[in-house]
Scaffold this active site. Sequence first.
Site, PDB file in Angstrom:
ATOM      1  N   ALA A  68      41.303  69.789  57.532  1.00  0.00           N
ATOM      2  CA  ALA A  68      41.027  71.103  58.096  1.00  0.00           C
ATOM      3  C   ALA A  68      39.549  71.430  57.950  1.00  0.00           C
ATOM      4  O   ALA A  68      38.857  70.905  57.072  1.00  0.00           O
ATOM      5  CB  ALA A  68      41.874  72.163  57.397  1.00  0.00           C
ATOM      6  N   GLY A 113      44.872  67.628  56.336  1.00  0.00           N
ATOM      7  CA  GLY A 113      45.625  67.939  57.542  1.00  0.00           C
ATOM      8  C   GLY A 113      45.689  66.788  58.515  1.00  0.00           C
ATOM      9  O   GLY A 113      46.644  66.663  59.282  1.00  0.00           O
ATOM     10  N   GLU A 116      48.454  64.720  57.335  1.00  0.00           N
ATOM     11  CA  GLU A 116      49.698  65.424  57.625  1.00  0.00           C
ATOM     12  C   GLU A 116      50.083  65.270  59.094  1.00  0.00           C
ATOM     13  O   GLU A 116      51.273  65.193  59.425  1.00  0.00           O
ATOM     14  CB  GLU A 116      49.561  66.894  57.239  1.00  0.00           C
ATOM     15  CG  GLU A 116      49.535  67.075  55.722  1.00  0.00           C
ATOM     16  CD  GLU A 116      49.305  68.509  55.280  1.00  0.00           C
ATOM     17  OE1 GLU A 116      50.044  68.987  54.410  1.00  0.00           O
ATOM     18  OE2 GLU A 116      48.365  69.149  55.808  1.00  0.00           O
ATOM     19  N   GLU A 136      43.611  67.629  48.607  1.00  0.00           N
ATOM     20  CA  GLU A 136      43.520  69.078  48.404  1.00  0.00           C
ATOM     21  C   GLU A 136      43.352  69.460  46.936  1.00  0.00           C
ATOM     22  O   GLU A 136      42.779  70.504  46.615  1.00  0.00           O
ATOM     23  CB  GLU A 136      44.756  69.765  48.992  1.00  0.00           C
ATOM     24  CG  GLU A 136      44.773  69.880  50.513  1.00  0.00           C
ATOM     25  CD  GLU A 136      45.300  68.643  51.202  1.00  0.00           C
ATOM     26  OE1 GLU A 136      45.523  68.684  52.413  1.00  0.00           O
ATOM     27  OE2 GLU A 136      45.502  67.600  50.512  1.00  0.00           O
TER      28      GLU A 136
END
Length: 262
Positions: A68, A113, A116, A136
């Site tokens: 992100a 992300g 993911e 993260e």
Amino acid sequence: MNNQNYVYLKVEQNGWVMTLTLLREAKLNAMNSAMMAELTDCFRRIHDRSDVRVVILTGSGKAFMAGADIEEYSGFDLGAFFSFQNKGREMYRAIEECPKPVIAAVNGYALGGGFEIVLACDMVVASEKAKFGLPEVNLGLVPGGGGVQKALRAVGPYAAKEMLMTGRFLTAQEGLDLRIINQVTSPDQLLEVATALAQTIAEKAPLAVQGLKKLVNEGRDASLETAQAYDRAYLANLFYSTDAQEGIAAFVEKRPPVFVGK
């Protein structure tokens, strides 16, 4: 489908296969709100497209997606941050619920992300230079796009905890060993290998392929008895489909089948 005036997404189609390329190379394809909205919109449009049987998702430049865009959400209050996360969840859901198989062609970094998104896809072809991770923890956070539970289900609790708690990056070979990657190839052959896989799947009966995606995804967390009952019910529904009758006839007549998705 043209690019629908997308800024961060290039859409190309070759026969039954649609290739989507992330276009934020200067930021290693870091995911901002606009990119999430474009991916969500695109996958929702693909959902009912009868002329698309398989989707390839890849990145431009040196990265698939480096996570992100931290710069975008760094100044958010809690409400704005949750709104950002909810947009991401809509995007992941659009990929997961797309009935067509989605192949991630990972050319470089797939982090946070980005990883993911890979875990939301159905198959993964990776460059030898690809790196995967959920780092993260280095920001004092945990993955918010499904990465924790998907990693757990993909690699088991011990490998998932080690990966999540250290935040370290996995190589393509490690991903292959952990069975979260289907194939590893040289960087210059990545799209060729992913496209060959996509075309092989696209030649199969579309309703059966879509059914298999649904059965695997939904049966994964069901009891064995429930999942097998669902398999049998789906098989019964397919038996009188045009494609099933064509496939059976072609086998008996010793000829290649011609599937139409009905």
